[in-house]
Scaffold this active site. Structure first.
Site, mmCIF file in Angstrom:
data_model
loop_
_atom_site.group_PDB
_atom_site.id
_atom_site.type_symbol
_atom_site.label_atom_id
_atom_site.label_comp_id
_atom_site.label_asym_id
_atom_site.label_seq_id
_atom_site.Cartn_x
_atom_site.Cartn_y
_atom_site.Cartn_z
ATOM 1 N N GLU A 311 0.856 -1.200 0.000
ATOM 2 C CA GLU A 311 0.000 0.000 0.000
ATOM 3 C C GLU A 311 0.889 1.246 0.000
ATOM 4 O O GLU A 311 1.794 1.379 0.817
ATOM 5 C CB GLU A 311 -0.877 0.001 1.249
ATOM 6 C CG GLU A 311 -1.680 1.268 1.447
ATOM 7 C CD GLU A 311 -2.309 1.346 2.817
ATOM 8 O OE1 GLU A 311 -3.272 2.133 2.987
ATOM 9 O OE2 GLU A 311 -1.854 0.637 3.736
ATOM 10 N N LYS A 368 -9.158 2.161 -2.120
ATOM 11 C CA LYS A 368 -9.432 1.706 -0.757
ATOM 12 C C LYS A 368 -10.781 2.240 -0.295
ATOM 13 O O LYS A 368 -11.016 3.445 -0.284
ATOM 14 C CB LYS A 368 -8.316 2.167 0.175
ATOM 15 C CG LYS A 368 -8.408 1.652 1.598
ATOM 16 C CD LYS A 368 -7.187 2.082 2.393
ATOM 17 C CE LYS A 368 -7.186 1.531 3.798
ATOM 18 N NZ LYS A 368 -5.984 1.950 4.565
ATOM 19 N N CYS A 419 -5.031 -2.824 3.092
ATOM 20 C CA CYS A 419 -4.786 -2.631 4.524
ATOM 21 C C CYS A 419 -6.004 -2.940 5.399
ATOM 22 O O CYS A 419 -6.416 -4.083 5.532
ATOM 23 C CB CYS A 419 -4.261 -1.221 4.760
ATOM 24 S SG CYS A 419 -3.329 -1.062 6.312
#
Length: 538
Positions: A311, A368, A419
């Site tokens: 990420e 995300k 994440c």
């Protein structure tokens, strides 16, 4: 002799229940908290809720037979929730100090303690709600109380997981160690494991509260030497349920994994190991570009089909990404790459994962969708935005991606996760149902203590099992890993190390019961327990 033993057991029970309720609740909550990393005592989860359950049942049945008071157990229940979630999420303190973000030391400490305390208190509130329901069931039969208690707990976890602050379910106490029971997740997601833990704890607790009946049964039994578990139906049922559920999980765990050569995909991972305090500087970007480019070239020379990065591997916007040395290497080597960087949406930006084909062109992008509060966005920005900006230079215009995204790659559709999203099983279930054939998990846990990335790895193990998919996990500083559909870790990196590794994974198109139907168990438990409760009331 037998009568003396019965009296002795009764005195032991009285001594236990005479302990302060808050102490019993606090201790059992801590026991549940040490089931996850860094301690990993996963087996305690099967007994750690039972003491609180006993407190609730006994307090709802006072000796004077007066109506039960729902206020008595709330404080111990709150302590249990705070202890469990506070212990499990103690790694949140690792965000302090945030001086690398320009946050002064004292405000940084205040932010870290607030985040830790707020989530712990929220966990305590949810356990208190569950406790209030349990107290109202004081006059119900034990079997119905176990059913309702299990249903309500699963319902509350589902409610919490629908919001932005979710991590510590009871189910993840079994990961990474008890892979057999985690396979219940293939049936109805993590709540299937949670329901198993709550039900077994409830049976143990009911066995304890009904121990006097058991002692009387022992005294009149013709088999004077009959063991306690044989006489106490609740304990016997609890043991039987525990064994049966593990047997079901073992059957699922033992199924062979098809590995057809045409479905093989050799993936390389680069763990750049760039401290977050450097990423915002020109030196940090130089090191990131150098480490990820060097790792990509090394893996490409090993003959991998694709390379996955962490990420935010390159902390640049999409418009500047094409000019980096890493993309130049992709054009030269002709090996597909998944590169973490920042996407752009109008005047805002997203944390994104880009697919570069063998010509160095962007062919897909995943944004995300689950952002970390305060770390990546400001809750109630209209009210708190100015306050937080005065405390730190955190940018308030970062936005989340769409909830239902798909991520197509040159090798077929993938399940993408960035994440924090590893904690949200519905994200993975939706993408698997939409045709995702393998999991790509890209993370950066550099600003936390080592227990957090290990818990993060545990979350990814659960998602691999639930969706029956191979998973490649790339992080900035650890732990990067490869996981097979049975949750076995094929390789895991070191922590705070620069590493590259290649492993063959396989694309799969299977659909577990959970992928097809979602969490059907929780509504079934709620409806059936509610129906039985109404029947009893009538």
């Amino acid at each position: 002799m037998q009568k003396k033993q019965s009296k002795k057991q009764g005195r032991q029970g009285e001594e236990l229940t005479s302990l302060p309720p808050w102490l019993i609740a606090l201790a059992s909550g801590i026991l549940m908290g040490v089931t996850v990393a860094p301690v990993g005592a996963w087996f305690l989860a099967w007994i750690a809720l039972a003491p609180l359950w006993v407190l609730l049942v006994t307090s709802s049945k006072p000796k004077n037979q007066s109506p039960p008071s729902p206020h008595l157990p709330i404080s111990p229940s709150f302590l249990w929730g705070v202890a469990f979630h506070g212990m499990a999420l103690s790694w949140i303190r690792g965000i302090h100090p945030m001086t690398w973000l320009g946050v002064p030391w004292l405000p940084s400490l205040a932010i870290a303690l607030f985040c830790w305390g707020f989530i712990s208190v929220l966990g305590g509130i949810l356990v208190s709600i569950w406790a209030a329901v349990m107290v109202r069931l004081g006059e119900q039969k034990s079997w119905l109380r176990i059913l309702i208690g299990t249903a309500v707990w699963c319902g509350l976890e589902s409610l919490w997981s629908a919001g932005p602050l979710w991590w510590s379910s009871l189910a993840y106490t079994q990961s990474t160690y008890n892979l057999v029971i985690l396979h219940l997740g293939q049936l109805s997601g993590p709540n299937a494991v949670t329901a198993a833990i709550v039900a077994v704890n409830g049976l143990i607790a009911e066995a304890w509260t009904n121990r006097r009946d058991t002692e009387n049964a022992e005294r009149i039994s013709s088999a004077a030497s009959a063991p306690l578990w044989f006489v106490n139906k609740y304990l016997a049922t609890g043991v039987g349920l525990l064994i049966s559920l593990h047997l079901i999980g073992f059957i699922l765990y033992s199924r062979p994994i098809a590995q057809p050569p045409e479905a093989a995909l050799k993936v390389g991972i680069v763990q750049g190991n760039i401290p977050n305090r450097l990423l915002r500087s020109s030196e940090g970007f130089r090191r990131a570009e150098e480490n990820y480019t060097k790792g990509y070239i090394s893996l490409a020379n090993q003959g991998v089909d694709a390379v996955l990065t962490a990420e935010g591997a390159l902390p640049v916007f999409q418009r500047n990404l094409m000019a980096t040395a890493l993309v130049a290497a992709v054009k030269e080597k002709g090996v597909v790459a998944w590169i973490g960087a920042f996407g752009e949406t109008g005047r805002s930006y997203t944390i994104s994962l880009f697919t570069f084909n063998n010509r160095g062109e962007i062919v897909s992008r995943y944004d995300k969708a689950k952002l970390v509060p305060l770390g990546e966005y400001i809750p109630f920005e209209e009210i708190l935005g100015g306050i937080v900006e005065r405390l730190s230079p955190l940018e308030a215009h970062q936005v989340a991606g769409a909830a239902n995204q798909i991520f197509d790659t040159p090798f077929g559709r993938a399940i993408a996760s960035i994440c924090y999203e590893s904690a949200f099983p519905e994200q993975f279930r939706y993408q698997a149902a939409a045709g995702g054939q393998f999991i790509l998990s890209s993370s950066n846990d550099a600003h936390y203590s080592p227990s957090m990335p290990f818990q993060h790895h545990a979350q990814d193990i659960m998602r691999a099992i639930e969706t029956d998919r191979w998973s490649a996990r790339a992080t900035n500083t650890g732990y990067s890993a490869f996981i097979n559909p049975h949750g076995r870790t094929l390789w895991i990196s070191g922590y705070n190390t620069y590493e590259t590794h290649a492993e063959t994974i396989y694309r799969r198109q299977t659909k577990t019961l959970y992928v097809r139907w979602g969490d059907w168990l929780t509504p079934l438990l709620l409806i059936s327990s509610g129906g039985l409760w109404l029947f009893q009331k009538r």
